[in-house]
Design a protein around this motif. Structure first.
Motif, PDB file in Angstrom:
ATOM      1  N   ILE A   9      41.219  26.742 -24.119  1.00 60.05           N
ATOM      2  CA  ILE A   9      40.142  27.095 -25.046  1.00 60.05           C
ATOM      3  C   ILE A   9      39.011  26.076 -25.004  1.00 60.05           C
ATOM      4  O   ILE A   9      39.218  24.886 -25.241  1.00 60.05           O
ATOM      5  CB  ILE A   9      40.689  27.193 -26.484  1.00 60.05           C
ATOM      6  N   ASP A  10      37.813  26.557 -24.731  1.00 54.88           N
ATOM      7  CA  ASP A  10      36.619  25.717 -24.761  1.00 54.88           C
ATOM      8  C   ASP A  10      36.318  25.284 -26.199  1.00 54.88           C
ATOM      9  O   ASP A  10      36.792  25.911 -27.156  1.00 54.88           O
ATOM     10  CB  ASP A  10      35.448  26.519 -24.180  1.00 54.88           C
ATOM     11  N   LEU A  11      35.511  24.248 -26.347  1.00 54.91           N
ATOM     12  CA  LEU A  11      35.161  23.757 -27.685  1.00 54.91           C
ATOM     13  C   LEU A  11      33.708  24.048 -28.055  1.00 54.91           C
ATOM     14  O   LEU A  11      33.426  24.851 -28.929  1.00 54.91           O
ATOM     15  CB  LEU A  11      35.445  22.255 -27.783  1.00 54.91           C
ATOM     16  N   ASP A  12      32.754  23.387 -27.383  1.00 54.25           N
ATOM     17  CA  ASP A  12      31.335  23.526 -27.730  1.00 54.25           C
ATOM     18  C   ASP A  12      30.871  24.973 -27.547  1.00 54.25           C
ATOM     19  O   ASP A  12      30.894  25.515 -26.446  1.00 54.25           O
ATOM     20  CB  ASP A  12      30.473  22.612 -26.861  1.00 54.25           C
ATOM     21  N   GLY A  13      30.456  25.593 -28.652  1.00 54.62           N
ATOM     22  CA  GLY A  13      29.967  26.962 -28.602  1.00 54.62           C
ATOM     23  C   GLY A  13      31.059  27.997 -28.804  1.00 54.62           C
ATOM     24  O   GLY A  13      30.766  29.164 -29.069  1.00 54.62           O
ATOM     25  N   THR A  14      32.317  27.567 -28.695  1.00 58.06           N
ATOM     26  CA  THR A  14      33.444  28.483 -28.856  1.00 58.06           C
ATOM     27  C   THR A  14      34.182  28.217 -30.169  1.00 58.06           C
ATOM     28  O   THR A  14      34.429  29.137 -30.953  1.00 58.06           O
ATOM     29  CB  THR A  14      34.432  28.335 -27.674  1.00 58.06           C
ATOM     30  N   ILE A  15      34.511  26.959 -30.409  1.00 57.21           N
ATOM     31  CA  ILE A  15      35.205  26.572 -31.639  1.00 57.21           C
ATOM     32  C   ILE A  15      34.228  25.975 -32.651  1.00 57.21           C
ATOM     33  O   ILE A  15      34.389  26.121 -33.861  1.00 57.21           O
ATOM     34  CB  ILE A  15      36.332  25.575 -31.330  1.00 57.21           C
ATOM     35  N   TYR A  16      33.216  25.287 -32.162  1.00 60.85           N
ATOM     36  CA  TYR A  16      32.195  24.727 -33.050  1.00 60.85           C
ATOM     37  C   TYR A  16      30.876  24.575 -32.312  1.00 60.85           C
ATOM     38  O   TYR A  16      30.817  24.674 -31.076  1.00 60.85           O
ATOM     39  CB  TYR A  16      32.639  23.366 -33.623  1.00 60.85           C
ATOM     40  N   GLN A  17      29.826  24.331 -33.068  1.00 55.28           N
ATOM     41  CA  GLN A  17      28.526  23.928 -32.525  1.00 55.28           C
ATOM     42  C   GLN A  17      28.144  22.641 -33.249  1.00 55.28           C
ATOM     43  O   GLN A  17      27.539  22.673 -34.310  1.00 55.28           O
ATOM     44  CB  GLN A  17      27.472  25.021 -32.722  1.00 55.28           C
ATOM     45  N   GLY A  18      28.527  21.505 -32.632  1.00 52.83           N
ATOM     46  CA  GLY A  18      28.333  20.238 -33.321  1.00 52.83           C
ATOM     47  C   GLY A  18      29.163  20.209 -34.590  1.00 52.83           C
ATOM     48  O   GLY A  18      30.368  20.483 -34.574  1.00 52.83           O
ATOM     49  N   ASN A  19      28.521  19.937 -35.719  1.00 52.79           N
ATOM     50  CA  ASN A  19      29.218  19.927 -37.007  1.00 52.79           C
ATOM     51  C   ASN A  19      29.304  21.306 -37.628  1.00 52.79           C
ATOM     52  O   ASN A  19      29.981  21.485 -38.647  1.00 52.79           O
ATOM     53  CB  ASN A  19      28.514  18.974 -37.982  1.00 52.79           C
ATOM     54  N   TYR A 230      30.731  35.797 -27.551  1.00 52.55           N
ATOM     55  CA  TYR A 230      29.272  35.666 -27.625  1.00 52.55           C
ATOM     56  C   TYR A 230      28.854  34.876 -28.870  1.00 52.55           C
ATOM     57  O   TYR A 230      28.117  35.362 -29.725  1.00 52.55           O
ATOM     58  CB  TYR A 230      28.616  37.052 -27.608  1.00 52.55           C
ATOM     59  N   THR A 231      29.342  33.653 -28.953  1.00 49.23           N
ATOM     60  CA  THR A 231      29.009  32.794 -30.086  1.00 49.23           C
ATOM     61  C   THR A 231      28.305  31.518 -29.643  1.00 49.23           C
ATOM     62  O   THR A 231      28.076  30.631 -30.459  1.00 49.23           O
ATOM     63  CB  THR A 231      30.295  32.403 -30.865  1.00 49.23           C
ATOM     64  N   GLY A 232      27.984  31.424 -28.352  1.00 49.63           N
ATOM     65  CA  GLY A 232      27.381  30.196 -27.842  1.00 49.63           C
ATOM     66  C   GLY A 232      26.247  30.452 -26.882  1.00 49.63           C
ATOM     67  O   GLY A 232      25.218  31.007 -27.252  1.00 49.63           O
ATOM     68  N   ILE A 233      26.446  30.072 -25.626  1.00 51.68           N
ATOM     69  CA  ILE A 233      25.348  30.055 -24.661  1.00 51.68           C
ATOM     70  C   ILE A 233      25.044  31.413 -24.045  1.00 51.68           C
ATOM     71  O   ILE A 233      23.898  31.868 -24.048  1.00 51.68           O
ATOM     72  CB  ILE A 233      25.645  29.014 -23.563  1.00 51.68           C
ATOM     73  N   SER A 234      26.025  32.083 -23.492  1.00 53.52           N
ATOM     74  CA  SER A 234      25.774  33.313 -22.734  1.00 53.52           C
ATOM     75  C   SER A 234      25.448  34.489 -23.647  1.00 53.52           C
ATOM     76  O   SER A 234      25.967  34.597 -24.764  1.00 53.52           O
ATOM     77  CB  SER A 234      26.974  33.654 -21.854  1.00 53.52           C
ATOM     78  N   THR A 235      24.614  35.379 -23.143  1.00 58.29           N
ATOM     79  CA  THR A 235      24.236  36.589 -23.879  1.00 58.29           C
ATOM     80  C   THR A 235      24.737  37.820 -23.119  1.00 58.29           C
ATOM     81  O   THR A 235      25.045  37.759 -21.920  1.00 58.29           O
ATOM     82  CB  THR A 235      22.718  36.698 -24.030  1.00 58.29           C
ATOM     83  N   LYS A 236      24.806  38.942 -23.819  1.00 57.70           N
ATOM     84  CA  LYS A 236      25.290  40.174 -23.195  1.00 57.70           C
ATOM     85  C   LYS A 236      24.391  40.618 -22.045  1.00 57.70           C
ATOM     86  O   LYS A 236      24.881  41.104 -21.025  1.00 57.70           O
ATOM     87  CB  LYS A 236      25.400  41.277 -24.246  1.00 57.70           C
TER      88      LYS A 236
END
Length: 258
Positions: A9-19, A230-236
């Motif tokens: 599981i990735d973190l940045d953009g997947t589980i959180y965005q910074g704080n 689709y909660t971080g960098i990539s778009t549909k």
């Protein structure tokens, strides 16, 4: 839908965005725990140690995490030097990077020095200066092997997309005309090394991430199934243009059922 016995599981953009929290992320991890499914947080970020990442997840995002549930590109870099390059303890390496990378390498027994290094390793370093770039460039031009923890151009945080390790490596690549060995996603290297710490087969493991160019391509390169959120960098619209698609796509991890 296929059932998986392990998750990377990735973190940045997947589980959180910074704080900032990502919708559905905490609940997703709770579902994995309820079903006793093995998982490992897999991040290209080399700046933090595993205990630091675990504490951040636990204290800031309310996701209780142990250090052995975290695998960073810094840890993978150290493992790569030992397992693939067969470097021995005391080997000289020059590092542009922060505590996570330096700790992983020094704990593995490597000597961190700018004097005649055998390997130059470049990760994210928010305190980097011109002299450090100069030392790295000259060492690589003299024949030192060149490794990048990852080539992420940007990192998502609460302020937006900020420069990543790839931006620093772009300077070294330009100055040396040498392409580095990339350890982090989308390279299959980090997946293969992480799988040694996961109690699951390649066929029964799912890679979860928000970035097609790193998380999803890493899975494709390593022949492991992928889930793009689709909660971080990539778009549909960006992903629709790709020939090789993720195995699964969701708007958020609320939409993924274990």
């Amino acid at each position: 839908m296929k059932k998986y016995t392990g998750y990377l599981i990735d973190l940045d953009g997947t589980i959180y965005q910074g704080n900032n929290k990502v919708d559905g992320a905490k609940e997703f991890i709770e579902r994995l725990k309820i079903h006793n499914i093995d998982y490992l947080f897999l991040t290209n970020n080399s700046t933090k140690t595993a205990p630091m990442v675990a504490e951040f997840l636990t204290q800031v995002h309310g996701i209780p995490t142990l250090p052995n549930q975290v695998y960073t590109s810094a840890m993978a870099t150290a493992d790569y030097l030992i397992n693939t390059l067969k470097l021995t303890k005391g080997s000289r390496v020059y590092v542009i990077g922060e505590i996570g990378l330096k700790s992983a390498l020094s704990n593995a027994g490597f000597q961190l020095t700018a004097k005649e290094p055998e390997v130059v390793i470049v990760g994210l370093d928010t305190q980097v200066n011109y002299q450090m770039f100069e030392d790295a460039t000259l060492a690589i031009r003299r024949g030192a092997k060149y490794i990048a923890t990852n080539l992420d151009t940007n990192i998502p945080n609460e302020r937006g997309l900020i420069p990543g390790a790839g931006a620093l490596n772009a300077l070294i690549i330009t100055a040396t005309n040498v392409q580095p060995i990339e350890i982090g996603k989308p390279s299959s290297q980090i997946i293969e090394l992480a799988m040694q710490r996961l109690v699951s087969s390649f066929e029964q493991t799912l890679i979860v991430g928000d970035n097609y160019a790193t998380d999803i391509l890493a899975g494709i390169n390593a022949h492991v199934d992928t889930l793009l959120t689709y909660t971080g960098i990539s778009t549909k619209s960006q992903v629709a243009k790709q020939t090789k698609k993720p195995t699964y796509e969701v708007d958020s991890l609320n939409d993924w059922y274990i």
